[in-house]
Enzyme design. Structure first.
Site, PDB file in Angstrom:
ATOM      1  N   SER A 154       0.828  -1.196   0.000  1.00  0.00           N
ATOM      2  CA  SER A 154       0.000   0.000   0.000  1.00  0.00           C
ATOM      3  C   SER A 154       0.869   1.255   0.000  1.00  0.00           C
ATOM      4  O   SER A 154       1.672   1.457  -0.900  1.00  0.00           O
ATOM      5  CB  SER A 154      -0.970  -0.034   1.188  1.00  0.00           C
ATOM      6  N   ASP A 307      -2.159   6.244  -4.137  1.00  0.00           N
ATOM      7  CA  ASP A 307      -0.992   5.594  -3.546  1.00  0.00           C
ATOM      8  C   ASP A 307      -0.474   4.499  -4.474  1.00  0.00           C
ATOM      9  O   ASP A 307      -1.046   4.271  -5.546  1.00  0.00           O
ATOM     10  CB  ASP A 307      -1.337   5.073  -2.152  1.00  0.00           C
ATOM     11  N   ASP A 309      -0.601   1.295  -4.846  1.00  0.00           N
ATOM     12  CA  ASP A 309      -1.464   0.240  -5.397  1.00  0.00           C
ATOM     13  C   ASP A 309      -2.841   0.771  -5.789  1.00  0.00           C
ATOM     14  O   ASP A 309      -3.746  -0.004  -6.089  1.00  0.00           O
ATOM     15  CB  ASP A 309      -1.600  -0.933  -4.424  1.00  0.00           C
ATOM     16  N   ASP A 311      -5.404   2.158  -4.313  1.00  0.00           N
ATOM     17  CA  ASP A 311      -6.658   1.936  -3.592  1.00  0.00           C
ATOM     18  C   ASP A 311      -7.024   3.131  -2.722  1.00  0.00           C
ATOM     19  O   ASP A 311      -8.178   3.284  -2.336  1.00  0.00           O
ATOM     20  CB  ASP A 311      -6.636   0.635  -2.776  1.00  0.00           C
TER      21      ASP A 311
END
Length: 582
Positions: A154, A307, A309, A311
């Site tokens: 993340s 960010d 990834d 999400d």
């Protein structure tokens, strides 16, 4: 004596990694740790096993049992494979999705995971390149898979990587599957128990055609296509902060109808080293500084960021003085919920069975927005798996509008079961166009929300405690808060105390014990005071820190009064911090 015993135990564990089951490079690095004069890194690498928790793995990359590497990832995948084969023994073919983000070693860990799944007879859909976390969730449902993983840490710093595991509904696992998978992972005691030899015929690579399916479905949730058409040339700056949103989010925004996208070229470079930022976290102003510079240069109207990834979403807007300011996660969630519910009402879509979801540490203003508009609100634990759990339980019975958490995650649709910055960017841009259509900036829209539902100011404080000693210190802090609960915060008496670890609470005005109705326990303490202040305390589940969430409220009757309310709230938050000792 204790340190000597720990070092002896660590050295024994490290010597196992010098065996033939481990590759030459790993053996060389382990030997170097054993030979070092300072044993600190050796201890940190081996003093415990990197825990496969209820969300998977997350840790610093390197050799050792307490590090992310091909063997800890391999053990996780082998354990998950073993559980899938037990749980779905009646299926002719078990299927999983494997995805990965931009981080260093993400592709390597994804490929090894795909190999291990296939070696266990499991069909693998492996994405050809980096993809957003929400697309993995979508793919699990779309391809009727039993599980899936994404290799990502993340928004953690560049030294980290992670492994998130999902179940057949596209959500991160909860009971009983999380605990059962953990048990299987813990049975893998050596690299020799991991099946690394791939069955290549069971690995199918998927790519851009699948992206089109995902984006086409995202387009179905648009509530204001006619309004977008009127404001399609609105200037939007977007940065993926070196991550997976680099191509798919601009593509999705264009499909929505937005034509004037402005990029941040140096942050379009995909890199796990995140060269332009200290931390790739859209919660931090420094991560959006280059995007804001570009917005000033181009006189843009909105800054969107994601960010690594893709999400979580970050947002910057202009304030009343034309200065760029970052919205916090609570403000982003408030705008989403306000826009979605208001627009659903305008379109006649509110029928009485609609609901939204927030986490217990997210602003209570969302509760007011929902309930005042006849929409049910669910409060859940931190983590989108709990939002997904509510969606699962309500499937076919009630209608999901949206759900989010203060940590910059929001989900606007029900065909994904994790936070989704791809759809969030599209819908937030749509909300900006909707506001503009009424002659409002996003800043003025936020002020409208405050006038309708009361002013709220939220501040999150993270206290980092690294390593073994840090974990022990955090545990001690939580123990002290439980043994000596606060009865007054910033001059206001505590009205309600909730301890989610015991699922017990106390109503001070009524002198009454309470039972908390939640599906499981969680290491969270929460206070509500008589003047509406809310304080939540919890250790992070993914980072070495303890988090304090502070929320204060004020009634405002005019836009002009909001500035005064803000100053008074900030002063009050300082008094709250004093009460907490942070």
């Amino acid at each position: 004596m204790e340190n000597a015993a720990l070092l002896e135990d660590v050295r024994k564990k490290a010597h196992v990694w010098l065996g033939d089951d481990y590759d030459e490079d790993t053996r060389r690095q382990v030997q170097s740790l054993l030979d070092a004069d300072d044993p600190s890194e050796l201890i940190e690498s081996f003093y415990k096993d990197l825990e496969f928790g209820t969300g998977g793995l997350r840790g610093i990359m390197g050799v050792g049992t307490n590090r992310m590497n091909i063997y800890t990832v391999g053990a996780a995948t082998q354990g998950l494979s073993n559980y899938l084969r037990k749980e779905f023994a009646d299926l002719k073919q078990i299927k999983v999705v494997v995805g990965y983000d931009c981080r260093n070693n993400s592709h390597l860990y994804a490929q090894i995971s795909a190999d291990i799944f296939s070696a266990n007879g499991i069909k693998v859909y492996l994405f050809e390149g980096l993809r957003p976390t929400p697309e993995i969730s979508y793919a699990i449902r779309k391809l009727a898979c039993q599980s899936g993983i994404i290799i990502t840490a993340s928004h953690n710093p560049k030294a980290y990587n992670g492994y998130k595991a999902y179940w057949d509904d596209g959500a991160q696992m909860i009971a009983p599957h999380d605990k059962n998978t953990i048990a299987e992972v813990n049975k893998i005691k050596s690299a020799g128990a991991i099946q690394f030899n791939a069955k290549k015929n069971l690995i199918e690579v998927i790519g851009k055609d699948f992206d089109k399916l995902y984006i086409n479905e995202l387009k179905t949730i648009s509530l204001s296509p006619d309004i977008i058409e009127r404001h399609k040339d609105m200037k939007i700056v977007f940065t993926p902060i070196h991550g997976t949103g680099v191509d798919i989010i601009p593509q999705a925004l264009r499909e929505y109808g937005f034509t004037n996208l402005i990029r941040v070229p140096e942050q379009d470079i995909v890199s796990g080293d995140f060269p332009t930022v200290v931390s790739p976290n859209p919660e931090e102003p420094a991560a959006l500084s280059k995007a804001v510079e570009k917005a000033i240069e181009t006189d843009a109207e909105l800054v969107l960021a994601t960010d690594p990834d893709a999400d979580r979403i970050g947002v910057a807007i202009k304030n009343e003085n034309g200065e760029w300011t970052l919205l916090n996660g609570n403000q982003i969630a408030m705008i989403f919920v306000y826009y979605l519910i208001t627009r659903w009402k305008e379109l006649g879509k509110i029928k009485g069975k609609e609901y939204v979801v927030k986490t217990i540490v997210t602003t209570e203003t969302i509760r007011d927005i929902a309930e005042r508009n006849g929409v049910q609100l669910y409060d859940v634990y931190t983590g989108f798996k709990w939002i997904a759990d509510i969606m699962r339980k309500n499937e076919g019975k009630k209608t999901y509008i949206g759900g989010g958490e203060e940590s910059f995650g929001f989900l606007c649709q029900d065909f994904v079961r994790d936070k989704d910055a791809v759809s969030a960017c599209c819908i937030f841009a749509e909300a900006a166009a909707w506001a503009k259509d009424q002659g409002l900036s996003l800043y003025l829209l936020l002020q409208r929300i405050y006038l309708e539902y009361g002013y709220s100011k939220e501040v999150n404080i993270s206290v980092y405690k690294e390593g073994k000693s840090g974990a022990e210190e955090i545990e001690k802090m939580m123990k002290q808060y439980r043994e000596k609960p606060l009865t007054e915060i910033a001059g206001s008496k505590v009205a309600m105390l909730y301890d989610y670890a015991s699922l017990k609470g106390y109503d001070y005005p009524e002198s009454e014990d309470l039972t908390i109705n939640m599906p499981t326990t969680s290491n969270v303490i929460q206070y509500f005071t008589e003047d509406g202040t809310k304080v939540s305390i919890r250790p992070s589940g993914t980072e070495p820190k303890i988090k304090f969430y502070i929320e204060v409220h004020a009634n405002v009757k005019t836009v002009e009064a909001i500035a005064q309310a803000k100053q008074e709230s900030l002063a009050k938050i300082e008094r709250v911090k004093e009460s907490l000792g942070v």
